[in-house]
Design an enzyme around this catalytic site. Structure first.
Site, PDB file in Angstrom:
ATOM      1  N   GLU A  17       0.812  -1.218   0.000  1.00  0.00           N
ATOM      2  CA  GLU A  17       0.000   0.000   0.000  1.00  0.00           C
ATOM      3  C   GLU A  17       0.849   1.273   0.000  1.00  0.00           C
ATOM      4  OE1 GLU A  17      -3.926  -0.616   2.372  1.00  0.00           O
ATOM      5  OE2 GLU A  17      -2.414  -1.868   3.297  1.00  0.00           O
TER       6      GLU A  17
ATOM      7  N   SER B 242      -6.402  -2.906   1.494  1.00  0.00           N
ATOM      8  CA  SER B 242      -6.766  -2.338   0.188  1.00  0.00           C
ATOM      9  C   SER B 242      -7.360  -3.367  -0.772  1.00  0.00           C
ATOM     10  CB  SER B 242      -5.552  -1.664  -0.476  1.00  0.00           C
ATOM     11  OG  SER B 242      -5.247  -0.464   0.186  1.00  0.00           O
TER      12      SER B 242
ATOM     13  N   ARG C 282     -10.818   3.018  11.761  1.00  0.00           N
ATOM     14  CA  ARG C 282     -12.052   2.852  10.984  1.00  0.00           C
ATOM     15  C   ARG C 282     -12.472   1.397  11.024  1.00  0.00           C
ATOM     16  NH1 ARG C 282     -10.924   3.112   5.407  1.00  0.00           N
ATOM     17  NH2 ARG C 282     -11.986   1.134   5.270  1.00  0.00           N
TER      18      ARG C 282
ATOM     19  N   ASP D 236     -14.859  -1.531   9.404  1.00  0.00           N
ATOM     20  CA  ASP D 236     -15.640  -1.898   8.221  1.00  0.00           C
ATOM     21  C   ASP D 236     -16.647  -2.987   8.567  1.00  0.00           C
ATOM     22  OD1 ASP D 236     -14.098  -0.165   6.744  1.00  0.00           O
ATOM     23  OD2 ASP D 236     -12.824  -1.718   5.863  1.00  0.00           O
TER      24      ASP D 236
ATOM     25  N   GLU E 155     -13.443  -5.826   9.616  1.00  0.00           N
ATOM     26  CA  GLU E 155     -12.061  -5.565  10.027  1.00  0.00           C
ATOM     27  C   GLU E 155     -11.957  -4.171  10.630  1.00  0.00           C
ATOM     28  OE1 GLU E 155      -9.153  -4.435   7.306  1.00  0.00           O
ATOM     29  OE2 GLU E 155     -10.522  -3.299   6.036  1.00  0.00           O
TER      30      GLU E 155
ATOM     31  N   GLY F  73      -6.978   5.325   5.295  1.00  0.00           N
ATOM     32  CA  GLY F  73      -6.528   6.272   4.272  1.00  0.00           C
ATOM     33  C   GLY F  73      -6.888   7.710   4.616  1.00  0.00           C
TER      34      GLY F  73
HETATM   35  N1  LIG Z   1     -17.811 -11.204   4.068  1.00  0.00           N
HETATM   36  C1  LIG Z   1     -17.975 -10.254   3.132  1.00  0.00           C
HETATM   37  N2  LIG Z   1     -19.179 -10.098   2.525  1.00  0.00           N
HETATM   38  C2  LIG Z   1     -19.343  -9.159   1.550  1.00  0.00           C
HETATM   39  N3  LIG Z   1     -18.386  -8.330   1.132  1.00  0.00           N
HETATM   40  C3  LIG Z   1     -17.167  -8.438   1.708  1.00  0.00           C
HETATM   41  C4  LIG Z   1     -16.897  -9.396   2.734  1.00  0.00           C
HETATM   42  N4  LIG Z   1     -15.604  -9.269   3.106  1.00  0.00           N
HETATM   43  C5  LIG Z   1     -15.080  -8.278   2.345  1.00  0.00           C
HETATM   44  N5  LIG Z   1     -16.014  -7.772   1.510  1.00  0.00           N
HETATM   45  C6  LIG Z   1     -15.788  -6.684   0.528  1.00  0.00           C
HETATM   46  O1  LIG Z   1     -14.386  -6.556   0.303  1.00  0.00           O
HETATM   47  C7  LIG Z   1     -13.914  -5.290   0.755  1.00  0.00           C
HETATM   48  C8  LIG Z   1     -12.558  -5.415   1.431  1.00  0.00           C
HETATM   49  O2  LIG Z   1     -12.661  -6.281   2.539  1.00  0.00           O
HETATM   50  P1  LIG Z   1     -12.029  -5.987   3.962  1.00  0.00           P
HETATM   51  O3  LIG Z   1     -12.270  -7.186   4.808  1.00  0.00           O
HETATM   52  O4  LIG Z   1     -12.527  -4.695   4.478  1.00  0.00           O
HETATM   53  O5  LIG Z   1     -10.452  -5.944   3.643  1.00  0.00           O
HETATM   54  P2  LIG Z   1      -9.438  -4.776   3.266  1.00  0.00           P
HETATM   55  O6  LIG Z   1     -10.207  -3.494   3.217  1.00  0.00           O
HETATM   56  O7  LIG Z   1      -8.412  -4.812   4.348  1.00  0.00           O
HETATM   57  O8  LIG Z   1      -8.842  -5.163   1.964  1.00  0.00           O
HETATM   58  C9  LIG Z   1     -14.982  -4.786   1.685  1.00  0.00           C
HETATM   59  O9  LIG Z   1     -14.943  -3.375   1.720  1.00  0.00           O
HETATM   60  C10 LIG Z   1     -16.247  -5.358   1.055  1.00  0.00           C
HETATM   61  O10 LIG Z   1     -16.667  -4.600  -0.077  1.00  0.00           O
HETATM   62 MG   LIG Z   2     -11.606  -2.787   4.513  1.00  0.00          MG
END
Ligand SMILES: Nc1ncnc2c1ncn2[C@@H]1O[C@H](COP(=O)(O)OP(=O)(O)O)[C@@H](O)[C@H]1O
Ligand SMILES: [Mg+2]
Length: 293
Positions: free
Chosen positions: A7, A135, A240, A242, A255, A261
């Protein structure tokens, strides 16, 4: 800012903007890139404090936090343990599960995992992600049994811990945290399969809704869960959380980002703006919460 994680580019964008905000407010601030300069150089430059704008490994994962503590330089955001834990989506989920906080069901994947069994237990589609990346790097939405093995292979390039997670088909929500409070929720909508790297940083068809359009009650409930999830990991300062909103109206935690960001597309600045907090004030607020240990 900068660093050597996947990143790096985003970190440079965040850092450049944070630096400009600090300087605009009269702070004698300078850029420092741990990829190019040693920590001895950082020590020698005798900074009063560090605003960490690194994302991903060697920055968001507790390593820089530990180094700064060792050098006695106060820094922004979460401490060593919370940073390391939040970087690891698998261990984060284990803690949340133990505390009864909602997170999508998951299975750890290995080279010997049976795609049919995993798909049956979690349902399709499902998400496959490396445990310690950000990311959306190395992440896939798997829509058929045959696509699980390639999705695993991709994720395994980034981490030896790979998580398969139930897909939650709800609206996506994110809660910025500033000090002891959650900022207004932002709802994310993308025409893409999920909020992937393109959608995060480059696409202009990603929609960000703030207010998120939830009832006041539901907004407060999600904020409460997000704060609890943040505190449970020991996070502090800012960050933040999510989450996806399930069909049952319940938020499913994905997470915590301990150094979210701060680019011009970024979500914490957007949520702060919705509360009337300017980018400069946000940066100063985070800076004022620096700590050692
Ligand atoms: N279990 C899930 N169900 C639906 N969408 C998901 C799920 N896990 C991740 N996503 C999608 O993928 C994106 C990135 O996942 P995340 O776990 O936040 O990892 P990172 O942001 O660290 O890459 C999320 O913002 C969401 O759009
Ligand atoms: Mg995320």
């Amino acid at each position: 800012m900068g660093g050597r994680s996947a990143e790096r580019e985003i970190s440079l964008k965040s850092g450049t903007r944070v630096l400009a905000a600090l300087q605009a407010r009269g702070v004698d601030a300078h850029a420092f890139d741990p990829r190019d300069e040693s920590l001895e150089a950082l020590k020698a430059q005798r900074y009063d404090r560090a605003f960490i704008a690194l994302h991903g490994r060697f920055g968001e994962d507790g390593t820089i936090q530990g180094a700064l503590e060792y050098l006695g330089i106060p820094y922004t955001g979460s401490g060593v343990m919370a940073s390391a834990l939040a970087m690891d989506k698998w261990r984060t989920k284990l803690l949340w599960q133990a505390a009864g906080l909602p997170t999508p069901p998951w299975i750890l994947l290995g080279p010997e995992s049976d795609p049919a069994d995993v798909s049956k237990r979690l349902g399709l589609p499902l998400m496959v992600k490396p445990a310690r990346e950000g990311s959306s790097i190395g992440m896939s939405k798997v829509t058929s049994v045959e696509k699980l093995a390639p999705a695993y292979a991709l994720a395994a390039r980034y981490d030896d811990v790979v998580v398969a997670e139930r897909f939650i088909d709800g609206p996506e929500l994110t809660a910025g945290i500033l000090g002891d409070a959650a900022l207004p929720l932002i709802r994310l909508e993308t025409p893409r399969e999920f909020y992937d790297y393109e959608a995060k940083y480059f696409a202009d068809d990603t929609r960000y809704l703030c207010p998120a359009g939830l009832s006041a009650e539901s907004e407060a409930a999600v904020q409460r869960v997000a704060l609890e999830a943040f505190r449970l990991l020991g996070c502090s300062g800012w960050g933040r959380v999510d989450a996806m909103l399930g069909g049952d109206g319940q938020p499913y935690l994905l997470e915590v980002n301990t150094i979210p960001g701060m680019t011009d597309h970024s979500l914490v600045p957007m949520a702060a703006h919705a509360m009337g907090i300017s980018f400069e004030d946000l940066v100063l607020d985070i800076l004022e919460r620096t700590h050692v240990g």
